[in-house]
Design a protein around this motif. Structure first.
Motif, PDB file in Angstrom:
ATOM      1  N   LYS A 114       0.708  -0.962   0.012  1.00 49.17           N
ATOM      2  CA  LYS A 114       0.048   0.011   0.132  1.00 49.17           C
ATOM      3  C   LYS A 114       0.762   1.068  -0.014  1.00 49.17           C
ATOM      4  CE  LYS A 114      -3.954  -1.977   1.960  1.00 49.17           C
ATOM      5  NZ  LYS A 114      -5.265  -1.947   2.571  1.00 49.17           N
ATOM      6  N   SER A 115       0.336   2.380  -0.237  1.00 50.47           N
ATOM      7  CA  SER A 115       0.886   3.618  -0.234  1.00 50.47           C
ATOM      8  C   SER A 115       1.392   3.892   0.963  1.00 50.47           C
ATOM      9  CB  SER A 115       0.040   4.708  -0.780  1.00 50.47           C
ATOM     10  OG  SER A 115      -1.033   5.037   0.286  1.00 50.47           O
ATOM     11  N   PRO A 116       2.382   4.848   1.333  1.00 48.82           N
ATOM     12  CA  PRO A 116       3.017   5.118   2.399  1.00 48.82           C
ATOM     13  C   PRO A 116       2.131   5.547   3.619  1.00 48.82           C
ATOM     14  CG  PRO A 116       4.439   5.931   0.855  1.00 48.82           C
ATOM     15  CD  PRO A 116       3.297   5.348   0.164  1.00 48.82           C
ATOM     16  N   LYS A 117       1.153   6.354   3.126  1.00 49.22           N
ATOM     17  CA  LYS A 117       0.004   7.062   3.977  1.00 49.22           C
ATOM     18  C   LYS A 117      -1.087   5.884   4.353  1.00 49.22           C
ATOM     19  CE  LYS A 117       0.375  11.800   2.901  1.00 49.22           C
ATOM     20  NZ  LYS A 117       0.051  13.152   3.318  1.00 49.22           N
ATOM     21  N   GLU A 118      -1.449   5.284   3.664  1.00 51.74           N
ATOM     22  CA  GLU A 118      -2.054   3.775   4.187  1.00 51.74           C
ATOM     23  C   GLU A 118      -1.371   3.178   5.047  1.00 51.74           C
ATOM     24  OE1 GLU A 118      -5.024   2.832   0.655  1.00 51.74           O
ATOM     25  OE2 GLU A 118      -2.966   2.809   0.080  1.00 51.74           O
ATOM     26  N   PHE A 119       0.001   2.887   4.642  1.00 53.18           N
ATOM     27  CA  PHE A 119       0.943   2.016   5.590  1.00 53.18           C
ATOM     28  C   PHE A 119       0.662   2.900   7.140  1.00 53.18           C
ATOM     29  CE2 PHE A 119       5.080   2.080   7.413  1.00 53.18           C
ATOM     30  CZ  PHE A 119       5.499   0.618   7.413  1.00 53.18           C
ATOM     31  N   LEU A 120       1.045   3.965   7.012  1.00 52.73           N
ATOM     32  CA  LEU A 120       0.879   4.687   8.466  1.00 52.73           C
ATOM     33  C   LEU A 120      -0.291   4.674   9.155  1.00 52.73           C
ATOM     34  CD1 LEU A 120       3.137   7.735   7.838  1.00 52.73           C
ATOM     35  CD2 LEU A 120       3.619   5.898   9.184  1.00 52.73           C
ATOM     36  N   LYS A 121      -1.350   4.638   8.440  1.00 50.67           N
ATOM     37  CA  LYS A 121      -2.891   4.520   8.934  1.00 50.67           C
ATOM     38  C   LYS A 121      -2.955   3.134   9.669  1.00 50.67           C
ATOM     39  CE  LYS A 121      -5.402   8.277   7.203  1.00 50.67           C
ATOM     40  NZ  LYS A 121      -5.325   9.207   8.396  1.00 50.67           N
ATOM     41  N   SER A 122      -2.578   2.174   8.991  1.00 49.78           N
ATOM     42  CA  SER A 122      -2.606   0.690   9.153  1.00 49.78           C
ATOM     43  C   SER A 122      -1.714   0.456  10.813  1.00 49.78           C
ATOM     44  CB  SER A 122      -2.263  -0.349   8.288  1.00 49.78           C
ATOM     45  OG  SER A 122      -3.095  -0.277   7.118  1.00 49.78           O
ATOM     46  N   PHE A 123      -0.620   1.141  10.723  1.00 52.17           N
ATOM     47  CA  PHE A 123       0.294   1.071  11.909  1.00 52.17           C
ATOM     48  C   PHE A 123      -0.382   1.713  12.972  1.00 52.17           C
ATOM     49  CE2 PHE A 123       4.971   2.352  13.394  1.00 52.17           C
ATOM     50  CZ  PHE A 123       4.972   1.552  14.177  1.00 52.17           C
ATOM     51  N   GLU A 124      -1.198   2.743  12.960  1.00 52.61           N
ATOM     52  CA  GLU A 124      -1.770   3.539  13.797  1.00 52.61           C
ATOM     53  C   GLU A 124      -3.132   2.494  14.202  1.00 52.61           C
ATOM     54  OE1 GLU A 124      -4.824   7.236  13.941  1.00 52.61           O
ATOM     55  OE2 GLU A 124      -3.156   7.333  12.384  1.00 52.61           O
ATOM     56  N   LYS A 125      -3.838   2.020  13.242  1.00 55.51           N
ATOM     57  CA  LYS A 125      -4.605   0.883  13.746  1.00 55.51           C
ATOM     58  C   LYS A 125      -3.987  -0.285  14.716  1.00 55.51           C
ATOM     59  CE  LYS A 125      -7.649   1.261   9.820  1.00 55.51           C
ATOM     60  NZ  LYS A 125      -7.972   0.684   8.595  1.00 55.51           N
ATOM     61  N   LEU A 126      -2.885  -0.705  14.454  1.00 52.23           N
ATOM     62  CA  LEU A 126      -2.083  -1.668  15.167  1.00 52.23           C
ATOM     63  C   LEU A 126      -1.930  -1.389  16.355  1.00 52.23           C
ATOM     64  CD1 LEU A 126      -0.658  -4.650  15.061  1.00 52.23           C
ATOM     65  CD2 LEU A 126       1.340  -3.039  14.715  1.00 52.23           C
ATOM     66  N   ILE A 127      -1.597  -0.081  16.537  1.00 45.55           N
ATOM     67  CA  ILE A 127      -1.204   0.450  18.041  1.00 45.55           C
ATOM     68  C   ILE A 127      -2.351   0.732  18.939  1.00 45.55           C
ATOM     69  CG2 ILE A 127      -0.214   2.366  19.174  1.00 45.55           C
ATOM     70  CD1 ILE A 127       1.894   0.717  17.469  1.00 45.55           C
ATOM     71  N   LYS A 128      -3.641   1.021  18.189  1.00 48.12           N
ATOM     72  CA  LYS A 128      -4.899   1.096  18.899  1.00 48.12           C
ATOM     73  C   LYS A 128      -5.256  -0.190  19.524  1.00 48.12           C
ATOM     74  CE  LYS A 128      -6.377   5.253  16.908  1.00 48.12           C
ATOM     75  NZ  LYS A 128      -7.334   6.017  15.693  1.00 48.12           N
ATOM     76  N   LYS A 129      -5.178  -1.047  18.671  1.00 45.98           N
ATOM     77  CA  LYS A 129      -5.377  -2.658  18.793  1.00 45.98           C
ATOM     78  C   LYS A 129      -4.369  -3.130  20.257  1.00 45.98           C
ATOM     79  CE  LYS A 129      -6.166  -7.259  17.158  1.00 45.98           C
ATOM     80  NZ  LYS A 129      -6.182  -8.155  15.775  1.00 45.98           N
ATOM     81  N   VAL A 130      -3.439  -2.748  20.230  1.00 44.70           N
ATOM     82  CA  VAL A 130      -2.505  -3.153  21.535  1.00 44.70           C
ATOM     83  C   VAL A 130      -2.893  -2.411  22.603  1.00 44.70           C
ATOM     84  CG1 VAL A 130      -0.237  -2.850  22.213  1.00 44.70           C
ATOM     85  CG2 VAL A 130      -0.388  -3.528  19.675  1.00 44.70           C
ATOM     86  N   ILE A 131      -3.337  -1.216  22.514  1.00 46.91           N
ATOM     87  CA  ILE A 131      -3.849  -0.384  23.815  1.00 46.91           C
ATOM     88  C   ILE A 131      -5.292  -0.999  24.186  1.00 46.91           C
ATOM     89  CG2 ILE A 131      -4.837   1.663  24.542  1.00 46.91           C
ATOM     90  CD1 ILE A 131      -3.076   3.262  22.500  1.00 46.91           C
ATOM     91  N   ARG A 132      -5.858  -1.618  23.396  1.00 45.21           N
ATOM     92  CA  ARG A 132      -7.074  -2.231  23.951  1.00 45.21           C
ATOM     93  C   ARG A 132      -6.948  -3.582  24.626  1.00 45.21           C
ATOM     94  NH1 ARG A 132     -10.485  -3.645  19.416  1.00 45.21           N
ATOM     95  NH2 ARG A 132      -8.948  -2.524  18.079  1.00 45.21           N
TER      96      ARG A 132
END
Length: 132
Positions: A114-132
């Protein structure tokens, strides 16, 4: 006297355990802010697409984080004005570690590019998943 000592030791241990979790959550929230700072400064056109883990199962979080860290090395700043900030932000994200969340078989190459911006959005989702 022995019972009081044991009581105080248990009380101390439980209070230390309870204060450790909020520290990690604060660390993850800081990582989310760092990712959001990086998003507007990353070059998104005419760049290499990156393998982007999406919705990894709980046992694969460590592998997904490793893939994101490899992908961070391929990100480029949008322009030379943001280069210093961009470099520092990437350095912070590369140092991120995830403790005891398992590792699984899929390699980074098995994930869709995926594009770099989509890549970063997915990284953000992963961190949110870890927080929960």
């Amino acid at each position: 006297m022995e019972r009081m000592l044991i009581f105080y030791m248990l009380f101390f241990c439980s209070s230390v355990a309870l204060t450790a979790a909020p520290h990690k959550i604060a660390k993850y929230k800081q990582l989310l802010k760092t990712i959001k700072l990086l998003e507007p400064t990353v070059k998104d056109k005419d760049v290499e697409l990156l393998h982007t883990p999406e919705n990894p199962v709980d046992g694969c979080l460590l592998t997904a984080v490793t893939c994101f860290q490899k992908g961070l090395l391929k990100l480029q700043p949008e322009n030379s004005k943001v280069n210093a900030t961009f470099t520092q932000t990437v350095r912070v994200l590369k140092r991120f570690t995830l403790s005891h969340h398992g590792e699984c078989e899929p390699s980074c190459e098995s994930y869709e590019k995926k594009s770099p911006k989509e890549f970063l959005k997915s990284f953000e989702k992963l961190i949110k998943k870890v927080i929960r």
